[in-house]
Motif scaffolding. Structure first.
Motif, PDB file in Angstrom:
ATOM      1  N   PHE A 161       0.907  -1.136  -0.007  1.00 31.72           N
ATOM      2  CA  PHE A 161       0.000   0.073   0.033  1.00 31.72           C
ATOM      3  C   PHE A 161       0.930   1.218  -0.110  1.00 31.72           C
ATOM      4  O   PHE A 161       2.128   1.096   0.385  1.00 31.72           O
ATOM      5  CB  PHE A 161      -0.987  -0.153   1.179  1.00 31.72           C
ATOM      6  N   ILE A 162       0.221   2.387  -0.469  1.00 31.09           N
ATOM      7  CA  ILE A 162       0.838   3.536  -0.505  1.00 31.09           C
ATOM      8  C   ILE A 162      -0.146   4.537  -0.004  1.00 31.09           C
ATOM      9  O   ILE A 162      -1.230   4.747  -0.308  1.00 31.09           O
ATOM     10  CB  ILE A 162       1.583   4.072  -1.620  1.00 31.09           C
ATOM     11  N   TRP A 163       0.315   5.642   1.101  1.00 29.13           N
ATOM     12  CA  TRP A 163      -0.391   6.699   1.262  1.00 29.13           C
ATOM     13  C   TRP A 163      -0.221   7.851   0.721  1.00 29.13           C
ATOM     14  O   TRP A 163       0.706   8.568   0.728  1.00 29.13           O
ATOM     15  CB  TRP A 163      -0.083   6.915   2.856  1.00 29.13           C
ATOM     16  N   LEU A 164      -1.255   8.366  -0.074  1.00 26.48           N
ATOM     17  CA  LEU A 164      -1.182   9.950  -0.809  1.00 26.48           C
ATOM     18  C   LEU A 164      -2.263  10.457  -0.451  1.00 26.48           C
ATOM     19  O   LEU A 164      -3.206  10.407   0.155  1.00 26.48           O
ATOM     20  CB  LEU A 164      -1.410   9.171  -2.314  1.00 26.48           C
ATOM     21  N   GLY A 165      -2.377  11.915  -1.299  1.00 26.84           N
ATOM     22  CA  GLY A 165      -3.204  12.836  -1.268  1.00 26.84           C
ATOM     23  C   GLY A 165      -3.631  12.964  -2.764  1.00 26.84           C
ATOM     24  O   GLY A 165      -3.060  12.521  -3.438  1.00 26.84           O
ATOM     25  N   THR A 166      -4.810  13.944  -2.732  1.00 25.01           N
ATOM     26  CA  THR A 166      -5.369  14.361  -3.783  1.00 25.01           C
ATOM     27  C   THR A 166      -5.838  15.628  -3.674  1.00 25.01           C
ATOM     28  O   THR A 166      -6.352  16.149  -2.759  1.00 25.01           O
ATOM     29  CB  THR A 166      -6.486  13.247  -4.755  1.00 25.01           C
ATOM     30  N   THR A 171     -16.776  14.120  -0.722  1.00 23.41           N
ATOM     31  CA  THR A 171     -17.643  14.512   0.263  1.00 23.41           C
ATOM     32  C   THR A 171     -18.135  13.085   0.957  1.00 23.41           C
ATOM     33  O   THR A 171     -19.029  13.561   1.663  1.00 23.41           O
ATOM     34  CB  THR A 171     -18.690  15.260  -0.228  1.00 23.41           C
ATOM     35  N   ALA A 172     -17.598  12.250   0.733  1.00 26.47           N
ATOM     36  CA  ALA A 172     -18.012  10.842   1.385  1.00 26.47           C
ATOM     37  C   ALA A 172     -16.908   9.987   1.222  1.00 26.47           C
ATOM     38  O   ALA A 172     -15.904   9.863   0.180  1.00 26.47           O
ATOM     39  CB  ALA A 172     -19.302  10.227   0.738  1.00 26.47           C
ATOM     40  N   PRO A 194     -11.035  21.288   3.286  1.00 22.92           N
ATOM     41  CA  PRO A 194     -11.792  22.002   2.056  1.00 22.92           C
ATOM     42  C   PRO A 194     -10.994  21.984   0.755  1.00 22.92           C
ATOM     43  O   PRO A 194     -11.546  22.017  -0.284  1.00 22.92           O
ATOM     44  CB  PRO A 194     -11.975  23.629   2.481  1.00 22.92           C
ATOM     45  N   ARG A 195      -9.809  21.646   1.007  1.00 27.26           N
ATOM     46  CA  ARG A 195      -8.904  21.541  -0.357  1.00 27.26           C
ATOM     47  C   ARG A 195      -8.289  20.115  -0.402  1.00 27.26           C
ATOM     48  O   ARG A 195      -7.655  19.919  -1.727  1.00 27.26           O
ATOM     49  CB  ARG A 195      -7.597  22.637  -0.213  1.00 27.26           C
ATOM     50  N   ARG A 196      -8.286  18.928   0.110  1.00 23.61           N
ATOM     51  CA  ARG A 196      -7.441  18.086  -0.024  1.00 23.61           C
ATOM     52  C   ARG A 196      -8.370  16.677   0.366  1.00 23.61           C
ATOM     53  O   ARG A 196      -9.132  16.748   1.368  1.00 23.61           O
ATOM     54  CB  ARG A 196      -6.316  17.978   0.751  1.00 23.61           C
ATOM     55  N   HIS A 236      -8.116  15.476 -11.406  1.00 25.18           N
ATOM     56  CA  HIS A 236      -7.041  15.948 -10.360  1.00 25.18           C
ATOM     57  C   HIS A 236      -6.036  15.222 -10.228  1.00 25.18           C
ATOM     58  O   HIS A 236      -5.847  13.842 -10.565  1.00 25.18           O
ATOM     59  CB  HIS A 236      -8.037  16.052  -9.141  1.00 25.18           C
ATOM     60  N   GLU A 237      -4.966  15.783  -9.541  1.00 21.16           N
ATOM     61  CA  GLU A 237      -3.751  14.788  -9.248  1.00 21.16           C
ATOM     62  C   GLU A 237      -3.640  14.315  -8.171  1.00 21.16           C
ATOM     63  O   GLU A 237      -4.148  14.680  -6.977  1.00 21.16           O
ATOM     64  CB  GLU A 237      -2.609  15.970  -9.575  1.00 21.16           C
TER      65      GLU A 237
END
Length: 408
Positions: A161-166, A171-172, A194-196, A236-237
């Motif tokens: 596994f790898i822990w990332l953001g976007t 919203t769910a 609100p941004r990630r 989105h990235e």
């Protein structure tokens, strides 16, 4: 009492807060090897019952945590091109960095000393303290130093596994399962600001190697994952950590257990004491409740000589509380390790079993059979609740009709 906490994670910081609230005379220091303000990690989840506990222990920090959190209700599962929704329980998430910032600010306001940028690699690096709390994570150096005494056991999960953001804000709580020529790969994603959003990607070790993730650098890994989860990301990235070199941070999850949690005046807390698979979203909650329990046990230790009994009570309390959580985490991890077994089901059926993945029966029954049994039990429970609610009312109605018939 002089208390030194190693590692400025949520467990250590919250223990420092609670210890000072209980007795402002305590000298409490939290040591962190990273520089102040270091930002790593994405979002962490928690549930309403934890928020209730936080308010009971310290309303000020609880309000700050709540203000910086986002909430959701239910979730979605995307299986290839098919999507199903689920009306689940409400959940909350907060940036890990923001959580640590809130707790650090609260600790400072109570005159806790925060020491950043110094590695505590051994207990000999610490000044004399009545109590040393190892909150330095799953790979705790203080615990490893005395691993034989603690009876430390670490087992690695079969998946990677790898822990990332976007940058896409979800919203769910959202699951996405993508089928490749080398097997399934999936992610768990949820908004935490609100941004990630957080996006944890997982697959079998075989799929991981066949897709080339064992050879790709960090940027190439993100780009390939963006292709695989293009529908979920919607343009989105994906975002990786900025405090690492070019190597992608894939891991096999380490399940940590310890036979005993204390050695002299050294005790373990949070991931240093235990880990639970990330798929049940309980790690931060357990760490904060460790702090609540240890702080409560320390109330009875008014002198260093009383510490052993307090630490024994803390360990007993938390080990008992951990039993059902560790069982749920173990079965949840196994469900994902055997994911292909469930992917031939219709999406709504698969999602239903996803919610039942903590069950010890599920691995031993055919998935279709388990699903239909679970649905039958749910209907019976619904009928039972309906009977309990309407039964007395129906009886009174029939009684009135019988009485009216006799009077006529």
């Amino acid at each position: 009492m002089k208390i030194d906490c190693v590692g400025a994670g949520p467990a250590s910081l919250y223990l420092a807060v609670l210890a000072k609230l209980q007795d402002p005379a305590h000298e409490v220091t939290v040591h962190e090897r990273h520089a102040a303000g270091t930002n790593y990690g994405w979002g962490v989840t928690y549930w309403p019952d934890l928020l209730d506990d936080l308010h009971r222990h310290d309303t000020e920090s609880a309000q700050a945590i709540e203000e910086h959190s986002v909430s959701w209700q239910g979730g979605f599962a995307h299986v290839g091109q098919r999507t199903t929704a689920h009306d689940g329980d409400p959940g909350h998430a907060i940036s890990r960095h923001q959580l640590r910032t809130v707790l650090a600010q609260r600790a400072r306001s109570l005159d806790v000393r925060l020491s950043y940028g110094r590695e505590i690699a051994s207990s000999t690096d610490l000044p004399d303290a009545d109590l040393v709390v190892a909150g330095d994570g799953a790979h705790s150096r203080l615990r490893t130093e005395h691993a034989t005494h603690f009876g430390t056991h670490v087992s690695s999960g079969a998946n990677r596994f790898i822990w990332l953001g976007t940058s896409r804000v979800l919203t769910a709580f959202t699951f996405a399962f993508a089928q490749t020529e080398h097997g399934w790969i999936w992610c768990y994603a949820y908004g935490f600001s609100p941004r990630r959003s957080t996006c944890v990607v997982e697959c079998s070790a075989t799929t991981w190697a066949a897709l080339g993730f064992d050879r790709l650098d960090h940027d190439a890994t993100l780009r390939l994952l963006e292709t695989l989860f293009a529908d979920l990301l919607d343009g989105h990235e994906l975002l990786g950590r900025t405090d690492i070199d070019s190597h992608a941070q894939w891991q096999a999850f380490p399940t940590v257990t310890n036979t005993t949690w204390s050695y002299g005046n050294l005790t373990l807390i949070g991931d240093a004491a235990h880990t639970t698979h990330y798929s049940i979203g309980a790690g931060t909650t357990l760490a904060l409740r460790d702090a609540m329990s240890l702080a409560g046990a320390l109330r009875s230790a008014t002198a260093p000589a009383q510490l052993p009994a307090a630490l024994t009570a803390y360990e007993r309390d938390r080990k008992q509380a951990l039993l059902p959580v560790q069982s749920a985490a173990r079965h949840s991890a196994q469900w994902y390790e055997n994911l292909p077994r469930y992917m031939s089901l219709e999406p709504h059926q698969m999602f239903a079993l996803l919610g039942q993945r903590h069950s010890p029966l599920l691995p031993h029954l055919p998935p279709q059979l388990y699903y239909h049994l679970d649905q039958a039990v749910s209907r019976l429970q619904t009928l039972r609740r309906l009977k309990q609610r309407l039964g007395p009312r129906l009886a009174r109605t029939l009684q009135r009709r019988q009485q009216a018939g006799r009077e006529a």
